[in-house]
Design a protein around this motif. Structure first.
Motif, PDB file in Angstrom:
ATOM      1  N   ALA A  55       3.907  16.804   2.409  1.00 20.08           N
ATOM      2  CA  ALA A  55       3.452  16.691   1.023  1.00 20.08           C
ATOM      3  C   ALA A  55       4.398  15.809   0.218  1.00 20.08           C
ATOM      4  CB  ALA A  55       3.347  18.073   0.387  1.00 20.08           C
ATOM      5  N   ALA A  56       5.700  15.958   0.437  1.00 19.61           N
ATOM      6  CA  ALA A  56       6.672  15.150  -0.300  1.00 19.61           C
ATOM      7  C   ALA A  56       6.505  13.670   0.024  1.00 19.61           C
ATOM      8  CB  ALA A  56       8.090  15.610   0.035  1.00 19.61           C
ATOM      9  N   TYR A  57       6.303  13.352   1.299  1.00 17.16           N
ATOM     10  CA  TYR A  57       6.137  11.946   1.659  1.00 17.16           C
ATOM     11  C   TYR A  57       4.863  11.368   1.041  1.00 17.16           C
ATOM     12  CZ  TYR A  57       5.783   7.611   4.187  1.00 17.16           C
ATOM     13  OH  TYR A  57       5.679   6.269   4.484  1.00 17.16           O
ATOM     14  N   LEU A  58       3.774  12.089   1.159  1.00 10.67           N
ATOM     15  CA  LEU A  58       2.506  11.577   0.631  1.00 10.67           C
ATOM     16  C   LEU A  58       2.541  11.437  -0.889  1.00 10.67           C
ATOM     17  CD1 LEU A  58      -0.067  13.573   2.805  1.00 10.67           C
ATOM     18  CD2 LEU A  58       0.700  11.203   3.102  1.00 10.67           C
ATOM     19  N   ALA A  59       3.296  12.296  -1.561  1.00  5.34           N
ATOM     20  CA  ALA A  59       3.338  12.252  -3.016  1.00  5.34           C
ATOM     21  C   ALA A  59       4.345  11.246  -3.554  1.00  5.34           C
ATOM     22  CB  ALA A  59       3.663  13.640  -3.575  1.00  5.34           C
ATOM     23  N   GLY A  60       5.439  11.019  -2.819  1.00  8.37           N
ATOM     24  CA  GLY A  60       6.476  10.161  -3.377  1.00  8.37           C
ATOM     25  C   GLY A  60       7.251   9.323  -2.391  1.00  8.37           C
ATOM     26  N   GLY A  61       6.861   9.330  -1.131  1.00  6.28           N
ATOM     27  CA  GLY A  61       7.516   8.477  -0.162  1.00  6.28           C
ATOM     28  C   GLY A  61       8.835   9.026   0.356  1.00  6.28           C
ATOM     29  N   PRO A  62       9.620   8.192   1.042  1.00 10.07           N
ATOM     30  CA  PRO A  62      10.862   8.645   1.683  1.00 10.07           C
ATOM     31  C   PRO A  62      11.863   9.263   0.701  1.00 10.07           C
ATOM     32  CG  PRO A  62      10.230   6.481   2.509  1.00 10.07           C
ATOM     33  CD  PRO A  62       9.311   6.781   1.376  1.00 10.07           C
ATOM     34  N   HIS A  63      12.013   8.699  -0.481  1.00 10.47           N
ATOM     35  CA  HIS A  63      12.981   9.254  -1.437  1.00 10.47           C
ATOM     36  C   HIS A  63      12.602  10.673  -1.846  1.00 10.47           C
ATOM     37  CE1 HIS A  63      15.118   5.364  -2.976  1.00 10.47           C
ATOM     38  NE2 HIS A  63      15.134   5.487  -1.665  1.00 10.47           N
ATOM     39  N   ARG A  64      11.318  10.933  -1.992  1.00  9.22           N
ATOM     40  CA  ARG A  64      10.883  12.280  -2.364  1.00  9.22           C
ATOM     41  C   ARG A  64      11.205  13.271  -1.235  1.00  9.22           C
ATOM     42  NH1 ARG A  64       6.690  13.701  -5.672  1.00  9.22           N
ATOM     43  NH2 ARG A  64       7.369  11.893  -6.876  1.00  9.22           N
ATOM     44  N   VAL A  65      11.066  12.847   0.000  1.00  4.68           N
ATOM     45  CA  VAL A  65      11.409  13.716   1.134  1.00  4.68           C
ATOM     46  C   VAL A  65      12.884  14.090   1.081  1.00  4.68           C
ATOM     47  CG1 VAL A  65      11.568  13.849   3.648  1.00  4.68           C
ATOM     48  CG2 VAL A  65       9.578  12.763   2.592  1.00  4.68           C
ATOM     49  N   VAL A  66      13.735  13.110   0.809  1.00  7.82           N
ATOM     50  CA  VAL A  66      15.174  13.377   0.734  1.00  7.82           C
ATOM     51  C   VAL A  66      15.489  14.292  -0.445  1.00  7.82           C
ATOM     52  CG1 VAL A  66      17.451  12.331   0.471  1.00  7.82           C
ATOM     53  CG2 VAL A  66      15.707  11.186   1.862  1.00  7.82           C
ATOM     54  N   GLU A  67      14.856  14.054  -1.584  1.00  8.82           N
ATOM     55  CA  GLU A  67      15.090  14.913  -2.746  1.00  8.82           C
ATOM     56  C   GLU A  67      14.697  16.355  -2.456  1.00  8.82           C
ATOM     57  OE1 GLU A  67      14.401  11.428  -6.129  1.00  8.82           O
ATOM     58  OE2 GLU A  67      12.803  12.851  -5.642  1.00  8.82           O
ATOM     59  N   LEU A  68      13.567  16.539  -1.803  1.00  5.29           N
ATOM     60  CA  LEU A  68      13.138  17.887  -1.435  1.00  5.29           C
ATOM     61  C   LEU A  68      14.163  18.540  -0.511  1.00  5.29           C
ATOM     62  CD1 LEU A  68      10.957  20.156  -1.226  1.00  5.29           C
ATOM     63  CD2 LEU A  68      10.037  18.896   0.734  1.00  5.29           C
ATOM     64  N   VAL A  79      23.315   8.987  -0.970  1.00  2.13           N
ATOM     65  CA  VAL A  79      22.732   9.848   0.071  1.00  2.13           C
ATOM     66  C   VAL A  79      21.226   9.639   0.132  1.00  2.13           C
ATOM     67  CG1 VAL A  79      22.302  12.239   0.759  1.00  2.13           C
ATOM     68  CG2 VAL A  79      24.551  11.570  -0.105  1.00  2.13           C
ATOM     69  N   ARG A  80      20.597   9.593  -1.027  1.00  2.00           N
ATOM     70  CA  ARG A  80      19.142   9.427  -1.068  1.00  2.00           C
ATOM     71  C   ARG A  80      18.726   8.109  -0.421  1.00  2.00           C
ATOM     72  NH1 ARG A  80      17.723  10.836  -6.490  1.00  2.00           N
ATOM     73  NH2 ARG A  80      18.808   8.924  -7.041  1.00  2.00           N
ATOM     74  N   THR A  81      19.436   7.035  -0.747  1.00  2.00           N
ATOM     75  CA  THR A  81      19.083   5.727  -0.195  1.00  2.00           C
ATOM     76  C   THR A  81      19.303   5.676   1.312  1.00  2.00           C
ATOM     77  OG1 THR A  81      19.647   4.647  -2.283  1.00  2.00           O
ATOM     78  CG2 THR A  81      19.558   3.264  -0.326  1.00  2.00           C
ATOM     79  N   ALA A  82      20.451   6.194   1.769  1.00  2.00           N
ATOM     80  CA  ALA A  82      20.761   6.141   3.198  1.00  2.00           C
ATOM     81  C   ALA A  82      19.818   7.028   4.011  1.00  2.00           C
ATOM     82  CB  ALA A  82      22.216   6.559   3.423  1.00  2.00           C
ATOM     83  N   ALA A  83      19.582   8.243   3.539  1.00  2.00           N
ATOM     84  CA  ALA A  83      18.734   9.166   4.297  1.00  2.00           C
ATOM     85  C   ALA A  83      17.272   8.728   4.293  1.00  2.00           C
ATOM     86  CB  ALA A  83      18.856  10.579   3.724  1.00  2.00           C
ATOM     87  N   ALA A  84      16.838   8.055   3.229  1.00  2.00           N
ATOM     88  CA  ALA A  84      15.441   7.605   3.171  1.00  2.00           C
ATOM     89  C   ALA A  84      15.123   6.597   4.269  1.00  2.00           C
ATOM     90  CB  ALA A  84      15.149   6.990   1.800  1.00  2.00           C
ATOM     91  N   GLY A  85      16.141   5.895   4.746  1.00  2.00           N
ATOM     92  CA  GLY A  85      15.925   4.938   5.828  1.00  2.00           C
ATOM     93  C   GLY A  85      16.226   5.491   7.207  1.00  2.00           C
ATOM     94  N   ALA A  86      16.440   6.796   7.294  1.00  2.00           N
ATOM     95  CA  ALA A  86      16.797   7.402   8.578  1.00  2.00           C
ATOM     96  C   ALA A  86      15.599   7.451   9.527  1.00  2.00           C
ATOM     97  CB  ALA A  86      17.334   8.816   8.359  1.00  2.00           C
ATOM     98  N   GLU A  87      15.912   7.555  10.794  1.00  2.00           N
ATOM     99  CA  GLU A  87      14.862   7.583  11.823  1.00  2.00           C
ATOM    100  C   GLU A  87      13.939   8.785  11.646  1.00  2.00           C
ATOM    101  OE1 GLU A  87      14.496   7.763  16.727  1.00  2.00           O
ATOM    102  OE2 GLU A  87      16.462   7.584  15.745  1.00  2.00           O
ATOM    103  N   ALA A  88      14.473   9.919  11.227  1.00  2.00           N
ATOM    104  CA  ALA A  88      13.642  11.118  11.072  1.00  2.00           C
ATOM    105  C   ALA A  88      12.571  10.908  10.005  1.00  2.00           C
ATOM    106  CB  ALA A  88      14.526  12.311  10.696  1.00  2.00           C
ATOM    107  N   VAL A  89      12.923  10.240   8.924  1.00  2.00           N
ATOM    108  CA  VAL A  89      11.940   9.954   7.877  1.00  2.00           C
ATOM    109  C   VAL A  89      10.911   8.947   8.389  1.00  2.00           C
ATOM    110  CG1 VAL A  89      11.609   9.105   5.520  1.00  2.00           C
ATOM    111  CG2 VAL A  89      13.629  10.462   6.078  1.00  2.00           C
ATOM    112  N   GLY A  90      11.384   7.972   9.159  1.00  2.00           N
ATOM    113  CA  GLY A  90      10.461   6.987   9.730  1.00  2.00           C
ATOM    114  C   GLY A  90       9.457   7.634  10.673  1.00  2.00           C
ATOM    115  N   ARG A  91       9.916   8.595  11.473  1.00  2.00           N
ATOM    116  CA  ARG A  91       8.988   9.286  12.385  1.00  2.00           C
ATOM    117  C   ARG A  91       7.959  10.096  11.601  1.00  2.00           C
ATOM    118  NH1 ARG A  91      13.711  10.376  15.542  1.00  2.00           N
ATOM    119  NH2 ARG A  91      13.750  12.511  14.718  1.00  2.00           N
ATOM    120  N   LEU A  92       8.385  10.723  10.514  1.00  2.00           N
ATOM    121  CA  LEU A  92       7.445  11.459   9.667  1.00  2.00           C
ATOM    122  C   LEU A  92       6.383  10.526   9.113  1.00  2.00           C
ATOM    123  CD1 LEU A  92       6.600  14.010   8.037  1.00  2.00           C
ATOM    124  CD2 LEU A  92       8.252  13.280   6.289  1.00  2.00           C
ATOM    125  N   ALA A  93       6.805   9.364   8.644  1.00  2.00           N
ATOM    126  CA  ALA A  93       5.852   8.383   8.099  1.00  2.00           C
ATOM    127  C   ALA A  93       4.878   7.911   9.176  1.00  2.00           C
ATOM    128  CB  ALA A  93       6.618   7.195   7.520  1.00  2.00           C
TER     129      ALA A  93
END
Length: 259
Positions: free
Chosen positions: A49-62, A111-125
């Motif tokens: 839900a976080a990714y669909l609503a706000g993308g990688p940065h929202r996932v990290v914020e959550l 942290v938000r910028t670095a984690a948003a580009g992480a492989e785990a976020v990419g796999r979720l996308a």
């Protein structure tokens, strides 16, 4: 009548750019043709839900909010984050912890910028895109490029109008020339207005199927983390935590070394 050549150039720029934007927006609004079975699972996870609503940065914020809630991270209102428990329970938490570096302390924005580009976020996308719930990167960039092209065409119309008025032409009233150039300008501005309305209505990350799942998500029954996933930082009830997550490029005070 030399000004007509400038008018033709202006019309060409507007028509080409508007066609490009409309084509990209239409592709984004169409169902995902590659996913024959668009995900029919009962509910989105909070990460999805976080990714669909706000993308990688929202996932990290959550993830940051969830870890801070359990006191595994400390997020100061000054914009600095500190690791308390250096162990993640899933791939996304581990990606967030890895973004801190060896000393376990970093500005939230970094942290938000670095984690948003992480492989785990990419796999979720990738999983969401393959399921037909998220827009692919090509579709998203196509819409953005289309908007920029229309903005460029708007500037072109104004430049061509200025050039046409600068060319001596005693047989055509200035007001008539301006009216002719107003037509492509109105078309370009109308396309930009529709794109802006679409952007407010949609997240820019979810496909139509993903938007439907987001709309049907039960926020009341899943705690405030669900609201953070869908609405972002504004849904965080704690003002200090909200301030920490809202810091942009740098924290308010220097990092305290030796911790």
């Amino acid at each position: 009548m030399f000004w007509v050549l400038f008018l033709l150039v202006a019309w060409a720029g507007v028509l080409i750019s508007c066609t490009r934007l409309v084509r990209s927006a239409t592709e984004a609004a169409e169902p995902h043709t590659g996913a024959v079975t668009v995900r029919h699972h009962e509910e989105l996870t909070l990460y999805e839900a976080a990714y669909l609503a706000g993308g990688p940065h929202r996932v990290v914020e959550l993830t940051l909010v969830a870890m801070e809630r359990e006191r595994r991270l400390l997020l100061a209102h000054t914009g600095w984050a500190t690791v308390v428990v250096p162990a993640g329970r899933d791939a996304l938490e581990r990606a967030v912890l890895a973004a801190f570096g060896p000393d376990g302390q970093s500005p939230v924005a970094d942290v938000r910028t670095a984690a948003a580009g992480a492989e785990a976020v990419g796999r979720l996308a990738e999983r969401l895109a393959e399921a037909g719930l998220a827009l692919t990167e090509d579709v998203r960039s196509g819409v953005d490029d289309g908007v920029r092209a229309v903005w460029g065409a708007t500037v072109l119309v104004l430049a061509m109008c200025g050039a046409a008025l600068a060319v001596p032409d005693g047989g055509t009233p200035t007001g008539l020339v301006v009216c002719w150039f107003a037509l492509p300008l109105v078309l370009a501005l109308a396309c930009l207005a529709m794109a802006a309305f679409d952007g407010r209505r949609n997240s820019g990350w979810a496909s139509p199927a993903g938007q439907r799942l987001l709309t049907g998500l039960d926020l009341g029954g899943r705690g405030f983390l669900a609201a953070v996933a869908v609405r972002g930082v504004s849904a965080v009830p704690d003002p200090g935590l909200r301030a920490a997550l809202s810091c942009d490029d740098r924290a308010l005070i220097p990092r305290q070394r030796g911790h």
